[in-house]
Motif scaffolding. Sequence first.
Motif, PDB file in Angstrom:
ATOM      1  N   LEU A 483     -18.478  32.041  -0.563  1.00 35.06           N
ATOM      2  CA  LEU A 483     -19.822  32.477  -0.699  1.00 35.06           C
ATOM      3  C   LEU A 483     -20.980  31.826   0.054  1.00 35.06           C
ATOM      4  O   LEU A 483     -21.918  32.435   0.768  1.00 35.06           O
ATOM      5  CB  LEU A 483     -20.200  32.135  -2.192  1.00 35.06           C
ATOM      6  CG  LEU A 483     -21.618  32.037  -2.860  1.00 35.06           C
ATOM      7  CD1 LEU A 483     -22.392  33.307  -2.489  1.00 35.06           C
ATOM      8  CD2 LEU A 483     -21.804  31.522  -4.144  1.00 35.06           C
ATOM      9  N   LEU A 484     -20.582  30.281   0.419  1.00 33.56           N
ATOM     10  CA  LEU A 484     -21.390  29.718   1.238  1.00 33.56           C
ATOM     11  C   LEU A 484     -21.484  30.393   2.560  1.00 33.56           C
ATOM     12  O   LEU A 484     -22.515  30.542   3.273  1.00 33.56           O
ATOM     13  CB  LEU A 484     -20.763  27.961   1.361  1.00 33.56           C
ATOM     14  CG  LEU A 484     -21.777  27.113   2.110  1.00 33.56           C
ATOM     15  CD1 LEU A 484     -22.945  27.100   1.387  1.00 33.56           C
ATOM     16  CD2 LEU A 484     -21.072  25.927   2.255  1.00 33.56           C
ATOM     17  N   TRP A 485     -20.202  30.560   3.188  1.00 32.28           N
ATOM     18  CA  TRP A 485     -20.167  31.301   4.425  1.00 32.28           C
ATOM     19  C   TRP A 485     -20.915  32.614   4.601  1.00 32.28           C
ATOM     20  O   TRP A 485     -21.961  33.060   5.600  1.00 32.28           O
ATOM     21  CB  TRP A 485     -18.771  31.630   4.817  1.00 32.28           C
ATOM     22  CG  TRP A 485     -18.657  32.659   6.151  1.00 32.28           C
ATOM     23  CD1 TRP A 485     -18.227  33.835   5.911  1.00 32.28           C
ATOM     24  CD2 TRP A 485     -19.111  32.283   7.356  1.00 32.28           C
ATOM     25  NE1 TRP A 485     -18.398  34.488   7.271  1.00 32.28           N
ATOM     26  CE2 TRP A 485     -18.818  33.635   8.341  1.00 32.28           C
ATOM     27  CE3 TRP A 485     -19.479  31.375   8.099  1.00 32.28           C
ATOM     28  CZ2 TRP A 485     -19.294  33.706   9.382  1.00 32.28           C
ATOM     29  CZ3 TRP A 485     -19.932  31.446   9.463  1.00 32.28           C
ATOM     30  CH2 TRP A 485     -19.678  32.543  10.202  1.00 32.28           C
ATOM     31  N   ASP A 486     -20.968  33.363   3.638  1.00 28.25           N
ATOM     32  CA  ASP A 486     -21.750  34.712   3.279  1.00 28.25           C
ATOM     33  C   ASP A 486     -23.503  34.203   3.348  1.00 28.25           C
ATOM     34  O   ASP A 486     -23.977  35.113   4.146  1.00 28.25           O
ATOM     35  CB  ASP A 486     -21.513  35.055   2.267  1.00 28.25           C
ATOM     36  CG  ASP A 486     -21.855  36.883   2.041  1.00 28.25           C
ATOM     37  OD1 ASP A 486     -22.086  37.250   3.142  1.00 28.25           O
ATOM     38  OD2 ASP A 486     -21.776  37.598   1.112  1.00 28.25           O
ATOM     39  N   VAL A 487     -23.684  33.119   3.047  1.00 31.60           N
ATOM     40  CA  VAL A 487     -25.079  32.891   2.706  1.00 31.60           C
ATOM     41  C   VAL A 487     -25.598  32.444   4.022  1.00 31.60           C
ATOM     42  O   VAL A 487     -26.707  32.626   4.593  1.00 31.60           O
ATOM     43  CB  VAL A 487     -25.467  31.906   1.558  1.00 31.60           C
ATOM     44  CG1 VAL A 487     -26.676  31.166   1.775  1.00 31.60           C
ATOM     45  CG2 VAL A 487     -24.942  32.427   0.249  1.00 31.60           C
ATOM     46  N   LEU A 488     -24.716  31.541   4.783  1.00 34.28           N
ATOM     47  CA  LEU A 488     -25.148  30.938   5.905  1.00 34.28           C
ATOM     48  C   LEU A 488     -24.972  31.733   7.145  1.00 34.28           C
ATOM     49  O   LEU A 488     -25.441  31.192   8.431  1.00 34.28           O
ATOM     50  CB  LEU A 488     -24.618  29.316   6.007  1.00 34.28           C
ATOM     51  CG  LEU A 488     -24.668  28.495   4.790  1.00 34.28           C
ATOM     52  CD1 LEU A 488     -24.092  27.020   5.004  1.00 34.28           C
ATOM     53  CD2 LEU A 488     -26.245  28.289   5.018  1.00 34.28           C
ATOM     54  N   ARG A 489     -23.824  32.554   6.986  1.00 34.58           N
ATOM     55  CA  ARG A 489     -23.696  33.305   8.385  1.00 34.58           C
ATOM     56  C   ARG A 489     -24.622  33.942   9.197  1.00 34.58           C
ATOM     57  O   ARG A 489     -25.797  34.276   8.574  1.00 34.58           O
ATOM     58  CB  ARG A 489     -22.332  34.230   8.082  1.00 34.58           C
ATOM     59  CG  ARG A 489     -23.116  35.310   7.450  1.00 34.58           C
ATOM     60  CD  ARG A 489     -21.808  36.244   6.922  1.00 34.58           C
ATOM     61  NE  ARG A 489     -22.240  37.464   6.109  1.00 34.58           N
ATOM     62  CZ  ARG A 489     -23.034  38.293   6.376  1.00 34.58           C
ATOM     63  NH1 ARG A 489     -23.140  38.638   7.433  1.00 34.58           N
ATOM     64  NH2 ARG A 489     -23.314  39.232   5.318  1.00 34.58           N
ATOM     65  N   PRO A 490     -24.661  33.836  10.597  1.00 33.77           N
ATOM     66  CA  PRO A 490     -26.051  34.589  11.285  1.00 33.77           C
ATOM     67  C   PRO A 490     -26.080  35.863  10.971  1.00 33.77           C
ATOM     68  O   PRO A 490     -25.223  36.604  10.854  1.00 33.77           O
ATOM     69  CB  PRO A 490     -25.470  34.152  12.596  1.00 33.77           C
ATOM     70  CG  PRO A 490     -24.424  33.279  12.668  1.00 33.77           C
ATOM     71  CD  PRO A 490     -23.567  33.319  11.424  1.00 33.77           C
ATOM     72  N   LYS A 491     -27.267  36.300  10.841  1.00 40.52           N
ATOM     73  CA  LYS A 491     -27.702  37.439  10.046  1.00 40.52           C
ATOM     74  C   LYS A 491     -28.663  38.266  11.192  1.00 40.52           C
ATOM     75  O   LYS A 491     -29.306  38.996  10.878  1.00 40.52           O
ATOM     76  CB  LYS A 491     -28.105  37.700   8.792  1.00 40.52           C
ATOM     77  CG  LYS A 491     -27.119  37.004   7.770  1.00 40.52           C
ATOM     78  CD  LYS A 491     -27.450  37.275   6.490  1.00 40.52           C
ATOM     79  CE  LYS A 491     -26.750  36.544   5.356  1.00 40.52           C
ATOM     80  NZ  LYS A 491     -26.303  35.412   5.648  1.00 40.52           N
ATOM     81  N   GLY A 492     -28.947  37.416  12.414  1.00 43.12           N
ATOM     82  CA  GLY A 492     -30.066  37.988  13.242  1.00 43.12           C
ATOM     83  C   GLY A 492     -29.994  39.350  13.669  1.00 43.12           C
ATOM     84  O   GLY A 492     -31.019  40.185  13.769  1.00 43.12           O
ATOM     85  N   LYS A 493     -28.697  39.984  13.827  1.00 39.58           N
ATOM     86  CA  LYS A 493     -28.653  41.629  14.217  1.00 39.58           C
ATOM     87  C   LYS A 493     -28.559  42.400  13.097  1.00 39.58           C
ATOM     88  O   LYS A 493     -28.682  43.437  13.195  1.00 39.58           O
ATOM     89  CB  LYS A 493     -27.360  41.460  15.209  1.00 39.58           C
ATOM     90  CG  LYS A 493     -27.397  40.692  16.426  1.00 39.58           C
ATOM     91  CD  LYS A 493     -26.184  41.007  17.248  1.00 39.58           C
ATOM     92  CE  LYS A 493     -26.269  40.189  18.414  1.00 39.58           C
ATOM     93  NZ  LYS A 493     -24.899  40.471  19.556  1.00 39.58           N
TER      94      LYS A 493
END
Length: 834
Positions: A483-493
């Motif tokens: 969950l933490l990775w899903d929240v923090l992963r880069p989502k710029g694109k």
Amino acid sequence: MSTEEQTERLLKAWETPRGWRYWSAVNNSEVGLWYTLTAFAFFLFGGVLALIMRIQLAVPDNNWLTPDQYNQIFTMHGSVMMFLFAVPILEAISIMLLPEMMGARDLPFPRLSAYGFWCFLIGGIFVCGSLFFGVGPRGGWFMYPPMTTEYQTGVGPDIWLLGLSFIEVASIAAAVELIVGALKCRPPGMRLNLIPLYAWYILVVAVMILFAFPPLIAGDLLMELERALDWPFFDADRGGDPMLWQHLFWIFGHPEVYIVFLPSIALVAMIVPTFAKTPMAGYGWIVLAAVGTGFLSFGLWVHHMFTTGLPGITIGIFSAASEAVAIPTGVQIFCFIATLLIGRVTKSVCLLFVLAGLATFIIGGLTGVMVAIAPFDYQAHDTYFIVGHLHYVLVGGTIFPIVAGFYYYYPFVTGKQLSERLGTLAFWLMLIGFNVAFFPMHLSGLWGMPRRVYTYPGGMGFDLPNLISSGGAFVLGAGFVVLLWDVLRPKGKQPLVKRNLWNAGTLEWSGQVPDKPWGIRSIPIITTRYPLWEQENLLTDIDEGKFYLPDAEEGLRETMVTSTVDAEPMQCLRVPGPTFLTMFAALFTGGVFIFSTYHWWIAAGISGLLSFGTIVTWLWTGTALIPEKATKDVGRGLTLPTYVSGPSAVGWWAMFITMLGDMTAFVSLVFGYFFYWTVHDTFPPTEFDGRSVAGPGVFWPLATIGLSVIAWGSVIAARHLNRRDRPVGFYLSLTVSVTSAGLAAASLFWGPYANGMDPTHHVYSASVCVLVLWTIVHLVVGVVMLLYCGARRLAGRMDATHDADIVNVTLYWHFLVLTVAMTGCVIGLFPLVA
């Protein structure tokens, strides 16, 4: 003025500060986001502590941690989860969501929200930081005396008492903000029977906080006075009784379970209709059940004390009440199930977590009914069965719905969507890990494993269930890592989501993508419970500024205040903008608590003075300001006043609600006095330990009441004279009031002092002195408030028309004179009839 120009002015007024000034922001959206992220960070910290405990308990006779280290970690895990996550995360989410949910620009006291956040952050760091220096508290999250008063040296218990009391300030501040916001900042037309279920739940919970936290604050005060000044409230050798702490703690502690449960269910109440594509079934029943749950929760605290030797009739009453709370809880769950059955359900990760939460909570609720039955509780009390039950209730009733809320509202906050694939993986890891971790605890508890032990001997049947629980805990932890990775992963694109991604029916989803800082473009008229589903062209009309306050003509932040029941427009409220004062006020307030922990009294005093100065500056420059015009056209031909006082004003409501909490804390102290009366054959005693036990006498307490009534009457006279614009009479009344209040404080002090009362001698003397201390402090605060009003009038910031300051201070004095009367009667007259 074109719509585009109005939009620009509105954006300019609500613009979020940039650069280093960003931290002066007070918008609910910014403060709510900080609050949420900070609470989640504390949750992760508490989760790591849990994993360390499970490593220690994985095998028998383990010495990986020392008993002292384990006790600190065990205490901090419970304290962090309850005080730094469970309550704050839900207040944080509410601060962030509630204005948009109710079509308001902001909550009425944005600076109060910011102050509460900084208090929470500073207090949380202070409490958690103690663990890294080996001085953390070791008494469990319940801190039972005499273990924490006689058998623990060092500052650990003081850190818990003072640090968490500081954090409780933030909780009560948020409760005041949320109650006034829910009652007074709804859009026109949104009557009480139309507000979102989330707002109903938050209203119930905020009221619960107002009455549940003050008893704990009173208990903290008593215990800290015993530890710092040797006043023997819990010392049985001098008439004290540790049972008083258990009563005060559980009067707070049991409602606390529902304080964290109900807001999570509120999230469920918002998610279920969206994914069932139909309005909630049984809206009225859910509201009644939520109110009933909150009410009943205050009558259950004794079921935590069945094994303390209480009378059988008491146990029977509280056992029945504990089982009765299952009824309103069941009503809510059946309504959710009915909504899913009559709707057209869409699959999603949000709904998976909702269903897992309901199922898990039902299991925890059933074991709760089991321990509500006294004979079973005698067998299971203080075993790992209770640990299993507690976590099924709290994780099922709180954590799973909060995770569901994360997936549901993440697009609302960021404009991006979390991954359904990663979310499904996190769900199964959490669900399996949770049940593997906590279900075996029921068995190990029934087999006799006590809780709060740092290790256990091998060969007693505890080895396998503990090993399984530890393995499950790490699987559960892996789910949170995903969950933490899903929240923090880069989502710029990743592209922005469409507006109202889930096709929900409530107002918070009316926001544009990306969202704007103004809360809502124009404040709409609401006539239904699901306006985005049921009111045609609502979004278009909001965007085109066809409703109220579509412009910021004066460049000020404005929202609308409406009546409490029918949401009739009453005021155009100017709310204050960004400032660093709230941060500094919290910093200096924290200094008082932190320095006092180490008995650095001079530093604490200086910090207190700085805090006082900062808060006065904040009030002087940001509250009850006289507007440049008396009324304003808010659109659609409606003109509203820009300044109101009395029950129409949000400030009056804030004072009223704050004083209700204050009175609750005072009544808790009075409860302590009478508790000692019930447990002693002779109370007040005439002699103890070879010395006579003196009382305050009758004259001085009664003189205090008389002087306070004079002061109170003068305050009322000052308010009337100010309204009639008679400054001489106003200042004369103010002078009489200040003088009388000062004499009342001196009189109250003189009674115990002249009679030689020693608060360290016997608990009776200590009980009298703490009531005297509490009342004198409130008299001093009352005097400061009156001087503040006098200064405001002298400075031209208060006049006959703009009199909110003196009206609110008069309200404070109504409560104060009641406090003085109760204190005087209890300490002066009750000994004559005891």
